[in-house]
Design an enzyme around this catalytic site. Sequence first.
Site: not given
Length: 342
Positions: A95, A156, A178, A308
């Site tokens: 996102t 979402h 994904r 991350r």
Amino acid sequence: MSNPNTLRLSFETQPSEEDHEYEKAHLATILDRYKDRLTTFPKEKGWVSEHLYMYQGFWHLSKGVFSFETMMALQEAFEAHPTDIYLATLPKSGTTWMKALMFALVNRTRHENHRPSTHPLLIFNPHKCLPFVEPEIYRKTPTYVDAHRPRLFATHIPYTLLPRSIIDSGCRLVYMCRNPKDVLVSLFHFTNKLRDESRGVMTFEEAFQMFSNGVMPYGPHWDHVKGYYNAGLEHPTRILFLTYENMEKDSVNNVKRLAEFLGCGFTEKEEAEGAVEEIVKMCGFENLREVNKHGDLREGVPNHTFFREGKVGDWSNHLTTEMSNILDQIVKEKFQGLDISF
Ligand code: A3P
């Protein structure tokens, strides 16, 4: 493209104390309006939140900005405009990356003459630049002034639960999905960074069980993806279906395709000058991670938690062969007959 001078973004105008109080009170009214519905929904233990609630085939959060309550309020009162463009995703599907790309593409004439270091994406989290639609329902002053077209929003919310006005207005939607295994791993790490200490650390085994049972915010993963995929087959000119994996493999061509879809395709001159590559680089993982090393998006949510590893296939460092086989089997069944591969 619209007149860039009419754009007003949330990061440019701090809400006054009075606006803030108004919004808090308005949100509280919305939460109160639907509170009786909550008791009628099946519930499960949540990831970051304490619980998730099942409503119309999907798991929802409650009592906050992103909740079934704000979704219902949107369904009742939100007015989409035909020129709006929505980014729809499941959490942890890219996102933040897509918000950056869409914002950079649509607003590129506005920022082209600025010194590169003043571009909003080099200062602010992409979530500040392209807002979620949910808070719009209780804002005193909408994030994007009405004069600005197109308005860009993210959500979402599953396709079947989108406010009717988004579907009926004929506006465009970009969907990014994904590989569920990477979504699971990403959500697992995100959860352990954000969850209240009193709830303890989530184990990967626990995360796997919940995910494979379909229990994640806005999940099951496969039903969310299928909803948008099928809608895309029905409305191919209105819905662009992208995958994180493809975007990573061939960013330049996918970004060009995205720009065309958004109505701001690159000119030959721009291409020759390397404008596509510039945007890909500015919105790339390394760059955004660096910009977002410090600060909080909102209280308790540091900017860095959205960045991350930014890789395809990190699942192989977390899932056992047995876990991987189980998810493969679920995905095979759920996506049967659909041309979706990761
Ligand atoms: P990982 O946890 O696998 O690293 P979302 O934005 O939907 O919350 O998704 C977060 C995931 O997207 C995280 O995945 C994050 O690292 C990754 N991500 C964030 N920005 C990215 C970028 N510019 N390019 C690629 N991946 C990015």
